[in-house]
Write a protein that holds these residues in place. Structure first.
Motif, PDB file in Angstrom:
ATOM      1  N   LEU A   1       0.808  -1.221   0.000  1.00 46.56           N
ATOM      2  CA  LEU A   1       0.000   0.000   0.000  1.00 46.56           C
ATOM      3  C   LEU A   1       0.840   1.269   0.000  1.00 46.56           C
ATOM      4  CD1 LEU A   1      -2.829  -0.993   2.515  1.00 46.56           C
ATOM      5  CD2 LEU A   1      -3.035  -0.685   0.039  1.00 46.56           C
ATOM      6  N   LYS A   2       2.079   1.162   0.353  1.00 51.12           N
ATOM      7  CA  LYS A   2       2.964   2.334   0.401  1.00 51.12           C
ATOM      8  C   LYS A   2       3.621   2.618  -0.951  1.00 51.12           C
ATOM      9  CE  LYS A   2       3.850   1.896   5.365  1.00 51.12           C
ATOM     10  NZ  LYS A   2       3.181   3.159   5.715  1.00 51.12           N
ATOM     11  N   TYR A   3       3.280   1.815  -1.966  1.00 46.99           N
ATOM     12  CA  TYR A   3       3.806   2.022  -3.311  1.00 46.99           C
ATOM     13  C   TYR A   3       2.651   2.278  -4.279  1.00 46.99           C
ATOM     14  CZ  TYR A   3       8.337   0.478  -1.593  1.00 46.99           C
ATOM     15  OH  TYR A   3       9.510   0.381  -0.893  1.00 46.99           O
ATOM     16  N   SER A   4       2.970   2.692  -5.490  1.00 42.44           N
ATOM     17  CA  SER A   4       1.935   3.108  -6.450  1.00 42.44           C
ATOM     18  C   SER A   4       1.425   1.943  -7.284  1.00 42.44           C
ATOM     19  CB  SER A   4       2.500   4.203  -7.370  1.00 42.44           C
ATOM     20  OG  SER A   4       3.663   3.769  -8.042  1.00 42.44           O
ATOM     21  N   PHE A   5       1.367   0.769  -6.699  1.00 37.41           N
ATOM     22  CA  PHE A   5       0.786  -0.370  -7.405  1.00 37.41           C
ATOM     23  C   PHE A   5      -0.712  -0.175  -7.534  1.00 37.41           C
ATOM     24  CE2 PHE A   5       4.423  -2.452  -5.026  1.00 37.41           C
ATOM     25  CZ  PHE A   5       5.254  -2.540  -6.144  1.00 37.41           C
ATOM     26  N   LEU A   6      -1.262  -0.549  -8.690  1.00 33.83           N
ATOM     27  CA  LEU A   6      -2.698  -0.375  -8.919  1.00 33.83           C
ATOM     28  C   LEU A   6      -3.488  -1.640  -8.585  1.00 33.83           C
ATOM     29  CD1 LEU A   6      -2.529   1.619 -12.290  1.00 33.83           C
ATOM     30  CD2 LEU A   6      -2.874   2.513  -9.967  1.00 33.83           C
ATOM     31  N   ASP A   7      -3.077  -2.748  -9.178  1.00 35.72           N
ATOM     32  CA  ASP A   7      -3.785  -4.014  -8.950  1.00 35.72           C
ATOM     33  C   ASP A   7      -2.746  -5.135  -8.909  1.00 35.72           C
ATOM     34  OD1 ASP A   7      -5.708  -5.903  -8.622  1.00 35.72           O
ATOM     35  OD2 ASP A   7      -6.517  -5.790 -10.666  1.00 35.72           O
ATOM     36  N   PRO A   8      -1.959  -5.174  -7.821  1.00 33.13           N
ATOM     37  CA  PRO A   8      -0.826  -6.102  -7.783  1.00 33.13           C
ATOM     38  C   PRO A   8      -1.218  -7.545  -7.477  1.00 33.13           C
ATOM     39  CG  PRO A   8      -0.952  -4.881  -5.728  1.00 33.13           C
ATOM     40  CD  PRO A   8      -2.027  -4.325  -6.622  1.00 33.13           C
ATOM     41  N   ILE A   9      -0.501  -8.450  -8.129  1.00 31.94           N
ATOM     42  CA  ILE A   9      -0.577  -9.871  -7.804  1.00 31.94           C
ATOM     43  C   ILE A   9       0.743 -10.226  -7.127  1.00 31.94           C
ATOM     44  CG2 ILE A   9      -0.808 -12.205  -8.730  1.00 31.94           C
ATOM     45  CD1 ILE A   9      -2.174 -10.936 -11.201  1.00 31.94           C
ATOM     46  N   VAL A  10       0.662 -10.723  -5.910  1.00 25.49           N
ATOM     47  CA  VAL A  10       1.869 -10.952  -5.113  1.00 25.49           C
ATOM     48  C   VAL A  10       2.116 -12.448  -4.951  1.00 25.49           C
ATOM     49  CG1 VAL A  10       3.050 -10.486  -2.937  1.00 25.49           C
ATOM     50  CG2 VAL A  10       1.482  -8.787  -3.888  1.00 25.49           C
TER      51      VAL A  10
ATOM     52  N   ASN B   1       8.963   4.695  -2.916  1.00 24.50           N
ATOM     53  CA  ASN B   1       7.581   4.562  -2.435  1.00 24.50           C
ATOM     54  C   ASN B   1       6.809   5.853  -2.709  1.00 24.50           C
ATOM     55  OD1 ASN B   1       8.338   6.397  -0.422  1.00 24.50           O
ATOM     56  ND2 ASN B   1       8.650   4.809   1.120  1.00 24.50           N
ATOM     57  N   LEU B   2       5.589   5.945  -2.223  1.00 22.39           N
ATOM     58  CA  LEU B   2       4.731   7.106  -2.483  1.00 22.39           C
ATOM     59  C   LEU B   2       5.299   8.391  -1.902  1.00 22.39           C
ATOM     60  CD1 LEU B   2       1.232   5.456  -1.874  1.00 22.39           C
ATOM     61  CD2 LEU B   2       2.217   6.147  -4.073  1.00 22.39           C
TER      62      LEU B   2
ATOM     63  N   VAL C   1       6.095  -1.114  10.977  1.00 19.37           N
ATOM     64  CA  VAL C   1       6.163  -1.730  12.297  1.00 19.37           C
ATOM     65  C   VAL C   1       5.215  -2.916  12.321  1.00 19.37           C
ATOM     66  CG1 VAL C   1       5.813  -1.420  14.772  1.00 19.37           C
ATOM     67  CG2 VAL C   1       6.772   0.447  13.405  1.00 19.37           C
ATOM     68  N   ILE C   2       5.781  -4.086  12.559  1.00 17.42           N
ATOM     69  CA  ILE C   2       5.003  -5.320  12.591  1.00 17.42           C
ATOM     70  C   ILE C   2       5.189  -5.958  13.956  1.00 17.42           C
ATOM     71  CG2 ILE C   2       4.667  -7.577  11.522  1.00 17.42           C
ATOM     72  CD1 ILE C   2       5.973  -6.380   8.978  1.00 17.42           C
ATOM     73  N   GLU C   3       4.101  -6.023  14.729  1.00 11.66           N
ATOM     74  CA  GLU C   3       4.149  -6.579  16.083  1.00 11.66           C
ATOM     75  C   GLU C   3       5.293  -5.944  16.881  1.00 11.66           C
ATOM     76  OE1 GLU C   3       4.145 -10.828  16.147  1.00 11.66           O
ATOM     77  OE2 GLU C   3       2.383 -11.012  14.860  1.00 11.66           O
ATOM     78  N   ARG C   4       5.332  -4.606  16.868  1.00  9.28           N
ATOM     79  CA  ARG C   4       6.287  -3.784  17.625  1.00  9.28           C
ATOM     80  C   ARG C   4       7.729  -3.891  17.115  1.00  9.28           C
ATOM     81  NH1 ARG C   4       4.409  -4.677  23.976  1.00  9.28           N
ATOM     82  NH2 ARG C   4       2.220  -4.056  23.703  1.00  9.28           N
ATOM     83  N   GLU C   5       7.901  -4.514  15.970  1.00  4.93           N
ATOM     84  CA  GLU C   5       9.233  -4.635  15.386  1.00  4.93           C
ATOM     85  C   GLU C   5       9.289  -3.855  14.079  1.00  4.93           C
ATOM     86  OE1 GLU C   5      12.344  -8.129  13.910  1.00  4.93           O
ATOM     87  OE2 GLU C   5      10.198  -8.546  14.063  1.00  4.93           O
ATOM     88  N   GLU C   6      10.311  -2.994  13.945  1.00  3.52           N
ATOM     89  CA  GLU C   6      10.480  -2.229  12.716  1.00  3.52           C
ATOM     90  C   GLU C   6      11.168  -3.094  11.671  1.00  3.52           C
ATOM     91  OE1 GLU C   6      11.520   2.332  11.728  1.00  3.52           O
ATOM     92  OE2 GLU C   6      13.199   1.210  12.605  1.00  3.52           O
ATOM     93  N   VAL C   7      10.542  -3.180  10.513  1.00  3.97           N
ATOM     94  CA  VAL C   7      11.093  -3.969   9.411  1.00  3.97           C
ATOM     95  C   VAL C   7      11.257  -3.049   8.206  1.00  3.97           C
ATOM     96  CG1 VAL C   7      10.719  -5.912   7.850  1.00  3.97           C
ATOM     97  CG2 VAL C   7       9.975  -6.069  10.239  1.00  3.97           C
ATOM     98  N   HIS C   8      12.459  -3.055   7.618  1.00  2.00           N
ATOM     99  CA  HIS C   8      12.744  -2.219   6.465  1.00  2.00           C
ATOM    100  C   HIS C   8      12.494  -3.014   5.184  1.00  2.00           C
ATOM    101  CE1 HIS C   8      14.396   0.441   9.410  1.00  2.00           C
ATOM    102  NE2 HIS C   8      15.384  -0.384   9.708  1.00  2.00           N
ATOM    103  N   CYS C   9      11.928  -2.319   4.191  1.00  2.00           N
ATOM    104  CA  CYS C   9      11.548  -2.979   2.947  1.00  2.00           C
ATOM    105  C   CYS C   9      12.033  -2.162   1.751  1.00  2.00           C
ATOM    106  CB  CYS C   9      10.029  -3.131   2.860  1.00  2.00           C
ATOM    107  SG  CYS C   9       9.272  -3.889   4.327  1.00  2.00           S
ATOM    108  N   SER C  10      12.171  -2.832   0.619  1.00  2.51           N
ATOM    109  CA  SER C  10      12.544  -2.146  -0.616  1.00  2.51           C
ATOM    110  C   SER C  10      11.921  -2.873  -1.797  1.00  2.51           C
ATOM    111  CB  SER C  10      14.073  -2.084  -0.761  1.00  2.51           C
ATOM    112  OG  SER C  10      14.631  -3.385  -0.787  1.00  2.51           O
ATOM    113  N   VAL C  11      11.781  -2.136  -2.889  1.00  2.85           N
ATOM    114  CA  VAL C  11      11.212  -2.691  -4.119  1.00  2.85           C
ATOM    115  C   VAL C  11      12.183  -2.423  -5.259  1.00  2.85           C
ATOM    116  CG1 VAL C  11       9.350  -2.510  -5.811  1.00  2.85           C
ATOM    117  CG2 VAL C  11       8.817  -2.456  -3.365  1.00  2.85           C
TER     118      VAL C  11
END
Length: 331
Positions: A12-21, A89-90, A99-109
């Protein structure tokens, strides 16, 4: 924690329109293939969270991920071959933190590199092996001229790396994966190589930014030639480390073709003894990388005797460049 349920927040933080993951794997990162429905737009989404704490390192820090992506952006403007170009990202940021379950996780595309993942069978002729040497040389030539900013940080593959590796392997002794007498021989060989590494200079000709994970599964045969992917372990080290990694999956009789392809692009004598030491350390790094994963213990145990024989050869001063193999090194 089930990270496979968390990718939606990242997408959701990227400009994907209708992504298949599509989930790919969880190893040093959690990776997904993201495809825009109805188009050919395809991306690689990485959540920089290794499967075990043993795999964590500098490369998982936000600043280090940012540095890797800056290098890829610069490399993409130079390379005539496809590169995994970072996608902002956007908010225009290359690194996305959630933040996932109080843990910060870094992501990249990254943009997907289309082509076929290569295999050992692709490197059974002189022409292809020589071409690989040239591609590695081209990458290193670029690294020599790459201008990094003051905040650029990546792992270093020097003496501290060797000592950390030895500590991880020693934990394998405590787990019963490596016998005490085997570890003693392994330790002696690593310390010998460590002493030799202390005498090596770190000039601009020998030391710089390297891929550090060159393996046939990280090579893509594209319509334009061989492209490198997966710079997740990239950092600073001896350029010879990359050459040594490539030599590990090249047939013994073709290794001179790898070296000639490389040296035709980069002048300077290649030190075979240094390559042998780095091939050995790369193998040790692989097992240190896996040692905390219990499901890999049987594989490690199966190949430890071959590793110990290699140690004995190094300790006796024997030339092993044309004999040393992967000793179980594979995905």
């Amino acid at each position: 924690m089930d990270y496979t349920e968390c990718f939606k927040e990242v997408v959701l933080k990227y400009s994907f329109l209708d992504p298949i993951v599509e989930f790919i794997r969880h190893n040093e990162n959690i990776t997904y293939k993201v495809m825009e429905k109805g188009t050919e737009d395809t991306y690689l989404l990485r959540m920089h969270k290794p499967i075990t704490k043993n795999m964590q390192g500098v490369q998982n820090k936000r600043e280090a991920i940012q540095s890797e992506l800056e290098y890829l952006l610069s490399w993409s403007s130079h390379s005539e071959l496809p590169v995994q170009i970072p996608v902002p990202n956007l908010n225009g940021e290359l690194v996305t933190s959630v933040v996932i379950e109080r843990e910060e996780v870094h992501c990249s595309v990254l943009k997907w590199v289309f082509g076929d993942t290569m295999s050992k069978r692709d490197f059974t002729n002189k022409e292809m092996v020589s071409t690989l040497g040239k591609r590695i040389a081209d990458l290193h030539q670029f690294s020599r001229n790459f201008k990094q900013g003051p905040s650029f940080i990546r792992p270093e593959y020097g003496l501290v790396w060797i000592n950390n590796m030895l500590t991880k392997l020693q934990s394998g002794e405590g787990m019963g994966v490596i016998a005490t007498e085997e570890f003693q021989i392994l330790q002696e060989a690593i310390l010998l190589v460590n002493d030799r590494m202390k005498g090596l200079s770190k000039s601009s000709e020998t030391w710089g930014f390297i891929h550090s994970d060159i393996h046939y599964s990280n090579l893509i045969r594209t319509s334009k030639g061989i492209s490198f992917i997966d710079f997740g372990l990239s950092g600073f080290g001896y350029y010879a480390k990359d050459v040594a990694l490539a030599a590990l999956f090249i047939k013994n009789e073709l290794r001179d073709d790898l070296l000639s392809g490389y040296s035709n692009m980069i002048s300077g004598k290649i030190d075979i003894a240094q390559l042998e030491d780095l091939m050995f350390l790369n193998i040790c790094e692989y097992y240190a990388f896996l040692i905390s994963r219990e499901e890999k213990h049987m594989r490690i145990r199966e190949h430890v005797p071959s590793l110990i024989e290699l140690c004995k050869s190094l300790l006796k001063g024997r030339m092993v460049f044309y004999q040393i193999n992967q000793v179980g090194l594979s995905n």
